[in-house]
Motif scaffolding. Structure first.
Motif, PDB file in Angstrom:
ATOM      1  N   VAL A  11     -38.248  27.988  -5.522  1.00  0.00           N
ATOM      2  CA  VAL A  11     -37.383  27.046  -6.221  1.00  0.00           C
ATOM      3  C   VAL A  11     -37.937  26.794  -7.619  1.00  0.00           C
ATOM      4  O   VAL A  11     -39.134  26.548  -7.790  1.00  0.00           O
ATOM      5  CB  VAL A  11     -37.282  25.709  -5.452  1.00  0.00           C
ATOM      6  CG1 VAL A  11     -36.435  24.695  -6.227  1.00  0.00           C
ATOM      7  CG2 VAL A  11     -36.703  25.930  -4.067  1.00  0.00           C
ATOM      8  N   ALA A  12     -37.057  26.880  -8.604  1.00  0.00           N
ATOM      9  CA  ALA A  12     -37.446  26.633  -9.996  1.00  0.00           C
ATOM     10  C   ALA A  12     -36.294  25.919 -10.674  1.00  0.00           C
ATOM     11  O   ALA A  12     -35.205  26.461 -10.787  1.00  0.00           O
ATOM     12  CB  ALA A  12     -37.751  27.950 -10.701  1.00  0.00           C
ATOM     13  N   SER A  13     -36.546  24.678 -11.118  1.00  0.00           N
ATOM     14  CA  SER A  13     -35.453  23.934 -11.755  1.00  0.00           C
ATOM     15  C   SER A  13     -35.438  24.103 -13.270  1.00  0.00           C
ATOM     16  O   SER A  13     -34.391  24.084 -13.889  1.00  0.00           O
ATOM     17  CB  SER A  13     -35.530  22.455 -11.377  1.00  0.00           C
ATOM     18  OG  SER A  13     -36.825  21.970 -11.547  1.00  0.00           O
ATOM     19  N   ARG A  14     -36.609  24.279 -13.865  1.00  0.00           N
ATOM     20  CA  ARG A  14     -36.661  24.477 -15.323  1.00  0.00           C
ATOM     21  C   ARG A  14     -36.680  25.978 -15.572  1.00  0.00           C
ATOM     22  O   ARG A  14     -37.672  26.653 -15.261  1.00  0.00           O
ATOM     23  CB  ARG A  14     -37.936  23.816 -15.865  1.00  0.00           C
ATOM     24  CG  ARG A  14     -38.026  23.856 -17.380  1.00  0.00           C
ATOM     25  CD  ARG A  14     -38.948  22.762 -17.867  1.00  0.00           C
ATOM     26  NE  ARG A  14     -39.694  23.109 -19.041  1.00  0.00           N
ATOM     27  CZ  ARG A  14     -40.882  22.626 -19.335  1.00  0.00           C
ATOM     28  NH1 ARG A  14     -41.479  21.776 -18.490  1.00  0.00           N
ATOM     29  NH2 ARG A  14     -41.504  22.979 -20.431  1.00  0.00           N
ATOM     30  N   LYS A  15     -35.584  26.505 -16.090  1.00  0.00           N
ATOM     31  CA  LYS A  15     -35.464  27.959 -16.149  1.00  0.00           C
ATOM     32  C   LYS A  15     -34.476  28.409 -17.207  1.00  0.00           C
ATOM     33  O   LYS A  15     -33.710  27.608 -17.753  1.00  0.00           O
ATOM     34  CB  LYS A  15     -35.010  28.479 -14.792  1.00  0.00           C
ATOM     35  CG  LYS A  15     -33.678  27.900 -14.344  1.00  0.00           C
ATOM     36  CD  LYS A  15     -33.395  28.223 -12.874  1.00  0.00           C
ATOM     37  CE  LYS A  15     -32.266  27.339 -12.375  1.00  0.00           C
ATOM     38  NZ  LYS A  15     -32.149  27.374 -10.911  1.00  0.00           N
ATOM     39  N   GLU A  16     -34.513  29.689 -17.489  1.00  0.00           N
ATOM     40  CA  GLU A  16     -33.542  30.354 -18.346  1.00  0.00           C
ATOM     41  C   GLU A  16     -32.141  29.997 -17.834  1.00  0.00           C
ATOM     42  O   GLU A  16     -31.848  30.173 -16.638  1.00  0.00           O
ATOM     43  CB  GLU A  16     -33.733  31.859 -18.168  1.00  0.00           C
ATOM     44  CG  GLU A  16     -33.956  32.666 -19.392  1.00  0.00           C
ATOM     45  CD  GLU A  16     -32.768  32.680 -20.307  1.00  0.00           C
ATOM     46  OE1 GLU A  16     -32.960  32.495 -21.505  1.00  0.00           O
ATOM     47  OE2 GLU A  16     -31.629  32.872 -19.828  1.00  0.00           O
ATOM     48  N   LEU A  18     -29.430  31.553 -17.848  1.00  0.00           N
ATOM     49  CA  LEU A  18     -28.741  32.671 -17.192  1.00  0.00           C
ATOM     50  C   LEU A  18     -29.150  32.854 -15.733  1.00  0.00           C
ATOM     51  O   LEU A  18     -28.545  33.632 -15.000  1.00  0.00           O
ATOM     52  CB  LEU A  18     -28.994  33.978 -17.957  1.00  0.00           C
ATOM     53  CG  LEU A  18     -28.285  34.073 -19.318  1.00  0.00           C
ATOM     54  CD1 LEU A  18     -28.861  35.216 -20.142  1.00  0.00           C
ATOM     55  CD2 LEU A  18     -26.785  34.277 -19.111  1.00  0.00           C
ATOM     56  N   MET A  19     -30.176  32.148 -15.281  1.00  0.00           N
ATOM     57  CA  MET A  19     -30.609  32.247 -13.882  1.00  0.00           C
ATOM     58  C   MET A  19     -29.834  31.287 -12.983  1.00  0.00           C
ATOM     59  O   MET A  19     -29.997  31.305 -11.765  1.00  0.00           O
ATOM     60  CB  MET A  19     -32.093  31.898 -13.770  1.00  0.00           C
ATOM     61  CG  MET A  19     -33.039  32.883 -14.407  1.00  0.00           C
ATOM     62  SD  MET A  19     -34.750  32.249 -14.334  1.00  0.00           S
ATOM     63  CE  MET A  19     -35.041  32.183 -12.554  1.00  0.00           C
ATOM     64  N   TRP A  22     -28.733  31.430  -8.926  1.00  0.00           N
ATOM     65  CA  TRP A  22     -29.416  32.459  -8.142  1.00  0.00           C
ATOM     66  C   TRP A  22     -30.136  31.857  -6.943  1.00  0.00           C
ATOM     67  O   TRP A  22     -30.722  30.789  -7.034  1.00  0.00           O
ATOM     68  CB  TRP A  22     -30.483  33.147  -8.988  1.00  0.00           C
ATOM     69  CG  TRP A  22     -29.965  34.159  -9.958  1.00  0.00           C
ATOM     70  CD1 TRP A  22     -28.691  34.578 -10.104  1.00  0.00           C
ATOM     71  CD2 TRP A  22     -30.742  34.866 -10.922  1.00  0.00           C
ATOM     72  NE1 TRP A  22     -28.627  35.508 -11.108  1.00  0.00           N
ATOM     73  CE2 TRP A  22     -29.868  35.710 -11.624  1.00  0.00           C
ATOM     74  CE3 TRP A  22     -32.100  34.884 -11.273  1.00  0.00           C
ATOM     75  CZ2 TRP A  22     -30.297  36.555 -12.643  1.00  0.00           C
ATOM     76  CZ3 TRP A  22     -32.527  35.716 -12.287  1.00  0.00           C
ATOM     77  CH2 TRP A  22     -31.630  36.545 -12.968  1.00  0.00           C
ATOM     78  N   PRO A  73     -31.570  38.154 -16.786  1.00  0.00           N
ATOM     79  CA  PRO A  73     -32.969  38.587 -16.757  1.00  0.00           C
ATOM     80  C   PRO A  73     -33.507  38.784 -15.339  1.00  0.00           C
ATOM     81  O   PRO A  73     -34.429  38.091 -14.917  1.00  0.00           O
ATOM     82  CB  PRO A  73     -33.694  37.461 -17.495  1.00  0.00           C
ATOM     83  CG  PRO A  73     -32.858  36.264 -17.259  1.00  0.00           C
ATOM     84  CD  PRO A  73     -31.439  36.737 -17.184  1.00  0.00           C
TER      85      PRO A  73
ATOM     86  N   SER B  62     -35.411  44.034 -18.266  1.00  0.00           N
ATOM     87  CA  SER B  62     -34.886  42.727 -17.857  1.00  0.00           C
ATOM     88  C   SER B  62     -35.503  41.601 -18.676  1.00  0.00           C
ATOM     89  O   SER B  62     -34.897  40.539 -18.829  1.00  0.00           O
ATOM     90  CB  SER B  62     -35.145  42.506 -16.362  1.00  0.00           C
ATOM     91  OG  SER B  62     -34.536  43.544 -15.613  1.00  0.00           O
ATOM     92  N   GLN B  65     -33.366  40.102 -21.557  1.00  0.00           N
ATOM     93  CA  GLN B  65     -32.091  39.476 -21.246  1.00  0.00           C
ATOM     94  C   GLN B  65     -32.129  37.961 -21.378  1.00  0.00           C
ATOM     95  O   GLN B  65     -31.383  37.257 -20.703  1.00  0.00           O
ATOM     96  CB  GLN B  65     -31.637  39.866 -19.831  1.00  0.00           C
ATOM     97  CG  GLN B  65     -31.552  41.353 -19.572  1.00  0.00           C
ATOM     98  CD  GLN B  65     -30.422  42.034 -20.313  1.00  0.00           C
ATOM     99  OE1 GLN B  65     -29.366  41.465 -20.474  1.00  0.00           O
ATOM    100  NE2 GLN B  65     -30.653  43.236 -20.788  1.00  0.00           N
ATOM    101  N   MET B  79     -39.530  33.217 -17.478  1.00  0.00           N
ATOM    102  CA  MET B  79     -38.139  32.794 -17.397  1.00  0.00           C
ATOM    103  C   MET B  79     -37.937  31.520 -16.602  1.00  0.00           C
ATOM    104  O   MET B  79     -36.836  30.963 -16.611  1.00  0.00           O
ATOM    105  CB  MET B  79     -37.327  33.916 -16.771  1.00  0.00           C
ATOM    106  CG  MET B  79     -37.869  34.316 -15.419  1.00  0.00           C
ATOM    107  SD  MET B  79     -37.387  35.979 -14.972  1.00  0.00           S
ATOM    108  CE  MET B  79     -35.776  35.653 -14.248  1.00  0.00           C
ATOM    109  N   ASP B  83     -41.195  25.238  -9.187  1.00  0.00           N
ATOM    110  CA  ASP B  83     -41.385  23.929  -8.554  1.00  0.00           C
ATOM    111  C   ASP B  83     -42.142  24.071  -7.237  1.00  0.00           C
ATOM    112  O   ASP B  83     -43.086  23.342  -6.965  1.00  0.00           O
ATOM    113  CB  ASP B  83     -40.019  23.287  -8.248  1.00  0.00           C
ATOM    114  CG  ASP B  83     -39.252  22.931  -9.500  1.00  0.00           C
ATOM    115  OD1 ASP B  83     -39.896  22.572 -10.500  1.00  0.00           O
ATOM    116  OD2 ASP B  83     -38.019  23.052  -9.487  1.00  0.00           O
TER     117      ASP B  83
END
Lengths: 95, 95, 95, 95, 95
Positions: A11-16, A18-19, A22, A73, B62, B65, B79, B83
């Protein structure tokens, strides 16, 4: 492509941006005897895979050739859930 | 994508003009138990990561992107900031 | 991208026409402690690097995203000369 | 490209729609002495290869440059069935 | 790019139509001391190399940036015949 087993989730909340949307899964690579071989990859799920399932995943630019990953990405994607494989006529795995 | 820990920073003033404005971070690859596995990569930061943070990075084409890396000579990009991840239902890391 | 040290030069007169004008350098990969790690690559110089200098190089399709390598058969490019890097707040190298 | 021996088949019914119609083969990499070297890949068959045959396969984005794989999420393709190869004038394999 | 020595030839008559006309060579990777390092690749010859010659080869999508390989399923190309290289001012090889 390589065979892998879905081992968990990331889990990743701070992200590009365009993700967004996902589902990120931890996939352990397995060999043709269905044994872990040590490596892992974090892959985008394109087929609704769940933890424990054996999947087929693609890496590199080919991982961007699915509907959920195109022009994003992504360098690893789960593209299929494996039903079975055989080696030399012998079934090595069945779902 | 792979999990990594931001270990440090790289500064280069004489460079390809298309690299202008990038923040370059040294990222050590970690395994699913949150241990260093030996390798590193110099990645462009696309999400404002800091030293010590656990991140997700992509490599190869990638890595181009994201907004900051598109059409530029970048083969590794941070990217997302991770968490948490879990393996087999067990939480292995939480930010 | 990876850190490397320019170790030498390569000369090839019979070659793909699209390689014309390239300076080809032998680059040894180094780790974050500034030690050789065994591998090398022959990279196109995009920044005027010299033997002994510590550089940043990109590989794969990203190596074709500089002015001198665009749309040419290049899979490794020196894109920056490194001034300094630090790990955990400690300077590991300064030019 | 690399030399490989077709070791078996993989079946996956739940998959990315763009994979429809592919024949997926397990390919073991071999060395120039025709011995297994340990690795494998799941490749799309573009030439009608069968189990046991020695083939040539390509990986990465190049694997998408055949009629059956173009613009699809394929990172490994069997592109030829090998008739023979020789090393230093000595034939190492003949079909 | 990497340095290699042409070790032999590969013949394949049943193949992807886009491979028509290629000369396929077995190339062993060498290190900067001109010693074999164990790996090999089957590369398309773009410069008229012969068995025993020391060459420069590119891999991945960059291998498709020559006249004979453009838009074809090629992931390794011989792009130059090496005249000489030196390491730290010392000539390590001369044709």
């Amino acid at each position: 492509m390589l065979l892998g087993r879905v081992a968990g989730t990331v889990v990743a909340s701070r992200k590009e941006p365009l993700m967004e949307g996902w589902k990120l899964l931890l996939v352990r690579q397995i060999d043709t005897d269905n044994r872990d071989v040590g490596g892992y990859v974090v892959a985008v799920d394109a087929v609704g895979a769940g933890v424990g399932e054996v999947v087929l995943f693609a890496t590199g630019s080919s991982a961007r050739q699915t509907e959920v990953t195109r022009d994003r990405p992504c360098d690893a994607v789960i593209m299929a859930i494996v039903d079975t494989w055989e080696v030399g006529g012998r079934e090595m795995y069945r779902k």
